[in-house]
Design a protein around this motif. Structure first.
Motif, PDB file in Angstrom:
ATOM      1  N   PHE A 115      27.037  31.581 -21.821  1.00 58.52           N
ATOM      2  CA  PHE A 115      28.669  31.471 -22.805  1.00 58.52           C
ATOM      3  C   PHE A 115      28.428  30.808 -24.001  1.00 58.52           C
ATOM      4  O   PHE A 115      28.520  31.120 -25.148  1.00 58.52           O
ATOM      5  N   GLY A 116      27.181  29.874 -23.825  1.00 60.24           N
ATOM      6  CA  GLY A 116      26.953  29.148 -25.103  1.00 60.24           C
ATOM      7  C   GLY A 116      26.392  28.094 -24.588  1.00 60.24           C
ATOM      8  O   GLY A 116      25.534  27.736 -23.962  1.00 60.24           O
ATOM      9  N   ASP A 117      26.395  26.826 -25.728  1.00 63.40           N
ATOM     10  CA  ASP A 117      25.526  25.564 -25.868  1.00 63.40           C
ATOM     11  C   ASP A 117      26.742  24.471 -25.869  1.00 63.40           C
ATOM     12  O   ASP A 117      28.203  24.609 -26.489  1.00 63.40           O
ATOM     13  N   LEU A 118      26.684  23.677 -24.816  1.00 55.59           N
ATOM     14  CA  LEU A 118      27.222  22.236 -25.163  1.00 55.59           C
ATOM     15  C   LEU A 118      27.573  21.635 -26.635  1.00 55.59           C
ATOM     16  O   LEU A 118      26.032  22.008 -27.551  1.00 55.59           O
ATOM     17  N   THR A 119      27.730  20.949 -26.811  1.00 57.59           N
ATOM     18  CA  THR A 119      27.618  19.950 -27.862  1.00 57.59           C
ATOM     19  C   THR A 119      26.367  19.006 -28.458  1.00 57.59           C
ATOM     20  O   THR A 119      25.538  19.239 -29.596  1.00 57.59           O
ATOM     21  N   GLY A 120      25.429  19.180 -27.363  1.00 58.12           N
ATOM     22  CA  GLY A 120      23.818  18.120 -26.917  1.00 58.12           C
ATOM     23  C   GLY A 120      23.886  18.448 -25.137  1.00 58.12           C
ATOM     24  O   GLY A 120      24.964  18.636 -24.481  1.00 58.12           O
ATOM     25  N   VAL A 121      22.407  18.081 -25.310  1.00 60.87           N
ATOM     26  CA  VAL A 121      22.264  18.001 -24.292  1.00 60.87           C
ATOM     27  C   VAL A 121      23.036  16.676 -22.989  1.00 60.87           C
ATOM     28  O   VAL A 121      24.008  16.297 -23.594  1.00 60.87           O
ATOM     29  N   ARG A 122      23.138  17.543 -21.719  1.00 62.52           N
ATOM     30  CA  ARG A 122      24.611  16.720 -21.151  1.00 62.52           C
ATOM     31  C   ARG A 122      24.071  16.831 -19.105  1.00 62.52           C
ATOM     32  O   ARG A 122      23.718  17.561 -18.653  1.00 62.52           O
ATOM     33  N   SER A 131      44.161  26.798 -17.412  1.00 67.12           N
ATOM     34  CA  SER A 131      43.900  28.082 -17.766  1.00 67.12           C
ATOM     35  C   SER A 131      43.561  28.808 -18.785  1.00 67.12           C
ATOM     36  O   SER A 131      42.596  30.091 -18.687  1.00 67.12           O
ATOM     37  N   VAL A 132      43.474  27.928 -19.869  1.00 61.78           N
ATOM     38  CA  VAL A 132      42.966  28.698 -21.248  1.00 61.78           C
ATOM     39  C   VAL A 132      41.555  28.017 -21.446  1.00 61.78           C
ATOM     40  O   VAL A 132      40.797  28.342 -22.194  1.00 61.78           O
ATOM     41  N   ARG A 133      41.629  26.133 -21.065  1.00 61.52           N
ATOM     42  CA  ARG A 133      40.691  25.447 -21.772  1.00 61.52           C
ATOM     43  C   ARG A 133      40.319  24.800 -20.466  1.00 61.52           C
ATOM     44  O   ARG A 133      40.742  24.484 -19.420  1.00 61.52           O
ATOM     45  N   GLY A 134      38.943  24.265 -20.708  1.00 63.41           N
ATOM     46  CA  GLY A 134      37.680  24.066 -19.867  1.00 63.41           C
ATOM     47  C   GLY A 134      37.503  22.924 -20.717  1.00 63.41           C
ATOM     48  O   GLY A 134      36.995  22.632 -21.543  1.00 63.41           O
ATOM     49  N   ILE A 135      37.425  21.533 -19.879  1.00 57.68           N
ATOM     50  CA  ILE A 135      37.174  20.603 -19.946  1.00 57.68           C
ATOM     51  C   ILE A 135      35.634  19.952 -19.596  1.00 57.68           C
ATOM     52  O   ILE A 135      35.253  19.958 -18.612  1.00 57.68           O
ATOM     53  N   PHE A 136      34.300  19.449 -20.423  1.00 63.68           N
ATOM     54  CA  PHE A 136      33.196  18.755 -19.764  1.00 63.68           C
ATOM     55  C   PHE A 136      33.653  17.228 -20.569  1.00 63.68           C
ATOM     56  O   PHE A 136      33.782  17.578 -22.155  1.00 63.68           O
ATOM     57  N   SER A 137      33.245  16.481 -19.682  1.00 66.91           N
ATOM     58  CA  SER A 137      33.153  14.843 -19.956  1.00 66.91           C
ATOM     59  C   SER A 137      32.132  14.026 -19.183  1.00 66.91           C
ATOM     60  O   SER A 137      30.774  14.658 -18.148  1.00 66.91           O
ATOM     61  N   GLY A 138      31.460  12.956 -20.222  1.00 63.84           N
ATOM     62  CA  GLY A 138      30.677  12.299 -20.305  1.00 63.84           C
ATOM     63  C   GLY A 138      29.316  12.800 -19.755  1.00 63.84           C
ATOM     64  O   GLY A 138      29.188  14.217 -20.531  1.00 63.84           O
ATOM     65  N   GLY A 139      28.718  12.126 -19.318  1.00 63.80           N
ATOM     66  CA  GLY A 139      27.098  12.436 -18.632  1.00 63.80           C
ATOM     67  C   GLY A 139      25.649  12.231 -19.660  1.00 63.80           C
ATOM     68  O   GLY A 139      26.308  10.989 -20.263  1.00 63.80           O
ATOM     69  N   TYR A 140      24.873  11.865 -18.999  1.00 63.28           N
ATOM     70  CA  TYR A 140      23.826  11.313 -19.683  1.00 63.28           C
ATOM     71  C   TYR A 140      23.168  12.207 -20.475  1.00 63.28           C
ATOM     72  O   TYR A 140      22.757  13.789 -20.106  1.00 63.28           O
ATOM     73  N   ARG A 146      23.405   6.673 -22.566  1.00 61.61           N
ATOM     74  CA  ARG A 146      24.834   7.773 -21.716  1.00 61.61           C
ATOM     75  C   ARG A 146      25.526   8.533 -22.768  1.00 61.61           C
ATOM     76  O   ARG A 146      25.929   8.095 -23.573  1.00 61.61           O
ATOM     77  N   SER A 147      26.804   9.390 -21.914  1.00 62.87           N
ATOM     78  CA  SER A 147      27.852  10.056 -23.243  1.00 62.87           C
ATOM     79  C   SER A 147      29.120   9.829 -22.890  1.00 62.87           C
ATOM     80  O   SER A 147      29.324   9.822 -21.683  1.00 62.87           O
ATOM     81  N   ASN A 148      29.855   9.209 -24.186  1.00 65.58           N
ATOM     82  CA  ASN A 148      31.428   8.818 -23.557  1.00 65.58           C
ATOM     83  C   ASN A 148      32.574  10.034 -23.891  1.00 65.58           C
ATOM     84  O   ASN A 148      33.629   9.959 -24.056  1.00 65.58           O
ATOM     85  N   GLN A 149      31.288  10.792 -24.408  1.00 67.02           N
ATOM     86  CA  GLN A 149      32.027  12.853 -25.228  1.00 67.02           C
ATOM     87  C   GLN A 149      33.003  13.181 -24.095  1.00 67.02           C
ATOM     88  O   GLN A 149      31.979  13.382 -23.600  1.00 67.02           O
ATOM     89  N   ILE A 150      33.763  14.053 -24.923  1.00 72.35           N
ATOM     90  CA  ILE A 150      34.769  14.704 -24.000  1.00 72.35           C
ATOM     91  C   ILE A 150      34.583  16.566 -25.266  1.00 72.35           C
ATOM     92  O   ILE A 150      34.790  16.012 -26.337  1.00 72.35           O
ATOM     93  N   GLN A 151      34.243  17.432 -24.540  1.00 74.24           N
ATOM     94  CA  GLN A 151      33.984  18.230 -25.245  1.00 74.24           C
ATOM     95  C   GLN A 151      34.708  19.400 -24.429  1.00 74.24           C
ATOM     96  O   GLN A 151      35.181  20.119 -23.293  1.00 74.24           O
ATOM     97  N   ALA A 161      31.011  24.558 -27.425  1.00 72.21           N
ATOM     98  CA  ALA A 161      31.706  23.559 -26.882  1.00 72.21           C
ATOM     99  C   ALA A 161      31.953  23.064 -28.156  1.00 72.21           C
ATOM    100  O   ALA A 161      31.472  22.729 -28.790  1.00 72.21           O
ATOM    101  N   GLN A 162      33.662  22.325 -28.505  1.00 72.88           N
ATOM    102  CA  GLN A 162      33.679  21.617 -29.059  1.00 72.88           C
ATOM    103  C   GLN A 162      34.412  20.644 -29.456  1.00 72.88           C
ATOM    104  O   GLN A 162      34.490  19.593 -27.696  1.00 72.88           O
ATOM    105  N   ASP A 163      34.097  19.326 -29.728  1.00 73.87           N
ATOM    106  CA  ASP A 163      34.269  17.867 -29.230  1.00 73.87           C
ATOM    107  C   ASP A 163      36.177  17.890 -28.882  1.00 73.87           C
ATOM    108  O   ASP A 163      36.563  18.673 -30.164  1.00 73.87           O
ATOM    109  N   PHE A 164      36.447  17.498 -28.341  1.00 75.05           N
ATOM    110  CA  PHE A 164      37.954  16.655 -27.167  1.00 75.05           C
ATOM    111  C   PHE A 164      38.245  15.664 -28.521  1.00 75.05           C
ATOM    112  O   PHE A 164      39.409  14.945 -28.618  1.00 75.05           O
TER     113      PHE A 164
END
Length: 279
Positions: A115-122, A131-140, A146-151, A161-164
């Protein structure tokens, strides 16, 4: 490691019941679903696997083989709309954390496609969607980092993915439950075990806000949602695993309420439903 699949009726209260078994005993899988089919992707067995299993919600019974993801990996996040499942991040057996995002067409069977890549490894990130947008949250990112980013991604397309925005703190685990407008994150570990829940409005951009508290201090929970209700089960909160199930009403804010219990205790569970916000 467990191979059990259990089910609840989200609109009611009560203990979970036996549904069937996964194709293997595993931990660290990722779950997503359409209105008819549930998907469980990747896992540690304890070695990493690229297996994808599926079940049909209307029946009970054992999972069947769907195909393979692009990597043998565990501790990923999955999200979906009514047609497509998207699986991102994860950790390989040697500890390498990845940024890869795969997708599948849920109504078919077959191998996942890039599909593509996250903004960084997680690794151990959370996933949810409308139905339109998917969300990825946090992770190490790496051990102790660890990260606090929402993508976010647009599910029907492909691309990176893009920064949310940001969660309130760096997280090792977070589990999203979403309806069509809002995602609530529970099962947060950052790095201690907490009872906090946070939420975002999926169609906007920005940082998460406080929602309320879970009934337990737990990370690594499995989550599932209806159009109104988010439910989290299991998890680990030092010093013990739990079988508790909590719920919230997603359109409101406030503390979680006891839903019932699972038949076993575990963490790093995968959850999915046939009524979530991506449908």
């Amino acid at each position: 490691l467990k191979n059990e699949i259990e089910y609840i009726t989200v609109a009611t209260l009560g203990n979970s019941q036996d549904f069937g078994d996964l194709t293997d005993a595993k931990t660290g899988a990722a779950g997503c679903a359409s209105g008819t089919r549930g998907i469980f992707s990747n896992a540690a067995l304890p070695s990493r696997t690229n297996d994808i299993d599926f079940v049909t919600f209307a029946s009970t019974g054992n999972a069947q083989d769907f195909g393979n993801s692009t990597l043998s990996i565990a501790y990923r996040a999955a999200l979906s709309n009514s047609t497509r499942g998207v699986i991102g991040g994860g950790e390989e057996a040697d500890g390498t954390v990845r940024d890869v995002i795969d997708y599948i067409t849920i109504a078919s069977t077959g191998n996942a496609v890039d599909f593509g890549d996250l903004t960084g490894v997680r690794g151990s990130l959370g996933g949810s969607a409308n139905s339109v947008r998917g969300i990825f949250s946090g992770g190490y990112i790496s051990p102790g980092n660890r990260s606090n980013q929402i993508q976010y991604i647009t599910i029907s397309s492909t691309g990176n993915a893009q920064d949310f925005g940001d969660l309130s703190g760096d997280t090792l685990t977070s589990t999203g439950c979403s309806n069509s407008t809002r995602c609530v994150f529970g099962g947060i570990r950052n790095p201690g075990y907490t009872n906090t829940m946070e939420f975002i409005t999926i169609t906007s951009l920005g940082n998460s806000q406080d929602f309320g508290d879970q009934t337990v201090n737990n990370g690594g929970r499995g989550g599932a949602a209806s159009s109104t209700r988010g439910v989290w089960g299991g998890g680990y909160g030092s010093p013990a695993f739990t079988n508790s199930i909590d719920y919230v009403e997603i359109p409101t804010t406030g503390n979680a309420i006891d839903f019932g219990d699972m038949t076993y205790t575990a963490d790093r569970l995968a959850g999915c439903s046939n009524g979530h916000g991506g449908l």
